[in-house]
Design an enzyme around this catalytic site. Structure first.
Site, PDB file in Angstrom:
ATOM      1  N   LYS A   1      -9.520   2.136  -2.463  1.00  0.00           N
ATOM      2  CA  LYS A   1      -9.750   1.565  -1.137  1.00  0.00           C
ATOM      3  C   LYS A   1     -11.210   1.760  -0.723  1.00  0.00           C
ATOM      4  O   LYS A   1     -11.693   2.887  -0.628  1.00  0.00           O
ATOM      5  CB  LYS A   1      -8.801   2.235  -0.144  1.00  0.00           C
ATOM      6  CG  LYS A   1      -8.726   1.583   1.227  1.00  0.00           C
ATOM      7  CD  LYS A   1      -7.567   2.184   2.004  1.00  0.00           C
ATOM      8  CE  LYS A   1      -7.358   1.508   3.347  1.00  0.00           C
ATOM      9  NZ  LYS A   1      -6.134   1.994   4.007  1.00  0.00           N
TER      10      LYS A   1
ATOM     11  N   CYS B   1      -5.821  -2.986   2.005  1.00  0.00           N
ATOM     12  CA  CYS B   1      -5.598  -2.878   3.443  1.00  0.00           C
ATOM     13  C   CYS B   1      -6.822  -3.178   4.298  1.00  0.00           C
ATOM     14  O   CYS B   1      -7.201  -4.324   4.473  1.00  0.00           O
ATOM     15  CB  CYS B   1      -5.018  -1.501   3.769  1.00  0.00           C
ATOM     16  SG  CYS B   1      -4.248  -1.445   5.422  1.00  0.00           S
TER      17      CYS B   1
ATOM     18  N   GLU C   1       0.837  -1.204   0.000  1.00  0.00           N
ATOM     19  CA  GLU C   1       0.000   0.000   0.000  1.00  0.00           C
ATOM     20  C   GLU C   1       0.874   1.257   0.000  1.00  0.00           C
ATOM     21  O   GLU C   1       1.811   1.376   0.777  1.00  0.00           O
ATOM     22  CB  GLU C   1      -0.905  -0.016   1.229  1.00  0.00           C
ATOM     23  CG  GLU C   1      -1.880   1.147   1.289  1.00  0.00           C
ATOM     24  CD  GLU C   1      -2.781   1.102   2.518  1.00  0.00           C
ATOM     25  OE1 GLU C   1      -3.817   1.780   2.505  1.00  0.00           O
ATOM     26  OE2 GLU C   1      -2.443   0.381   3.485  1.00  0.00           O
TER      27      GLU C   1
END
EC number: 3.5.1.6
Length: 391
Positions: free
Chosen positions: A199, A236, A122
């Site tokens: 995300k 994530c 990330e």
């Protein structure tokens, strides 16, 4: 930082006798086709690059059963974990170039090993500075997902090695009011940009102050069809949300990468569990990537927990690994070193596990669709049946 605990696997191998170790690893890490996950030979060129540039390499092989009508679909996957390359007080461009220099050598090693699909961690091109809540200088790392310097570098490396590379980055969307996003760009093996994912779930816990910089994706759960297979990116914090994993699977993903930045005190006991569960229940391969090292920032910040202000996020514990649809997992990289983890997989295993477990056939999607539709209604009432004997 003083000497760190390297890994659970290294400790088990150091202290448990071989016969018992075999059973411990079977229970903890699973079997692939009735045996431990096989190792994959590492070529001398890759070993030389690793030794010269101070990173580790692990390589494994996950097999599927032979079939009569379908040929094996062999793909080599790679994931890279890295620490930053310069102090966070250095000029922004110097910080970026120091990281790029590290990554280039690790991609060279992946190329020497014949990796087909590679994913970085990330926001690989910068420190994970979102803990600070400071906008500048950190937002200066944000760049275009099509013309930024990190993307141009990744395009060059993808062309060089005929490799699909996923580049998780801090994106500056110039088309939409220069808004910042946490984005993963999928670069094709010809150096072309196939598309991007963002995300879906933004944490608001501890030092993860990311909503100060960017908000949730509106792109949904895209799956990218490449010459090597169908790929998705669950960035994530999305790994904590089961429906997020589910949606990528229902959209046809065969390989899902989870590029992350997470620290030991918060999530380490969860790290080895969540991706394996997702791989098994959704019948795809998962590559879990976590950055490594401790990043110190110029100014103190607080965590909203009453404890003293501090200048670091905590230790990013690396431990990047692969999970398989049959619920085995590969050896991980260590908690303390930069590294490249490679796994040669047969994508036929995805369908074979679907046929064995029938999770999709027994899923009852209509039942849960109705429940969720009811739940998001402001007037929803939970279905709780109270014991009539309770006063």
């Amino acid at each position: 930082m003083s000497k760190q605990f390297e890994s659970v696997q290294a400790t088990l191998e150091k202290y448990i006798p071989a016969e018992e170790l075999s059973e411990v690893k079977r229970i903890l890490y699973g079997y692939n086709r009735g045996h431990h996950v096989k190792s994959l030979p590492i070529c001398q060129e890759a070993l030389d690059l690793a030794n010269k540039n101070n990173f580790e390499i692990v390589a494994s092989k996950v097999e599927a059963d032979p079939e009569q009508l379908r040929k094996p679909r062999i793909v080599r996957l790679g994931i890279i974990q890295n620490s930053i390359g310069a102090e966070t007080t250095a000029p922004i461009q110097d910080q970026y170039l120091a990281i790029e220099a590290k990554i280039e050598k690790m991609i060279d090693a992946a190329g020497a090993m014949g990796v087909n699909v590679l994913c970085l961690q990330e926001t690989w091109h910068m420190p994970f500075a979102f803990c600070t809540r400071e906008k500048y200088p950190w937002v200066e790392f944000a760049e275009s997902a099509s013309t930024g310097q990190s993307i141009k570098f990744i395009q060059r490396m993808a062309r060089k090695y005929n490799m699909v590379i996923i580049s998780p980055m801090l994106e500056r969307d110039d088309v939409h009011a220069s808004t910042i996003h946490n984005t993963a760009v999928v670069v094709g093996n010809n150096g072309n940009i196939i598309g991007k994912s963002r995300k879906n779930h933004i944490p608001r816990t501890g030092d993860f102050n990311e909503s100060t910089y960017y908000m949730e994706s509106t792109l949904g759960h895209p799956v990218f069809e490449t010459i090597y297979g169908k790929i998705a990116i669950n960035i994530c914090y999305g790994r904590h949300h089961n429906l997020n994993w589910l949606a990528y699977g229902l959209n046809g993903a065969e390989i899902v990468f989870n590029p992350s930045a997470t620290v030991g005190e918060l999530s380490e006991p969860m790290w080895g569990v969540e991706a394996r569960n997702a791989a098994m229940t959704n019948n795809y391969f998962v590559g879990s990537i976590n950055r490594v090292g401790t990043e110190h920032f110029p100014n103190e910040f607080t965590s909203g927990n009453g404890k003293p202000a501090h200048k670091d996020f905590g230790h990013f514990y690396g431990s990047s690994y692969f999970s398989s649809p049959d619920n085995c997992c590969t050896p991980s990289l260590s908690r303390v070193s930069d590294g490249l983890n490679i796994s040669e997989v047969d994508l036929n295993l995805c369908q074979q596990v679907k046929d064995k477990w029938n999770f999709q056939m027994t899923a009852r999607y209509e039942l849960y669709a109705k429940f969720l539709t009811d739940y998001i209604n402001p007037n929803y009432q939970p279905n709780i049946i109270k014991d009539p004997s309770m006063k």
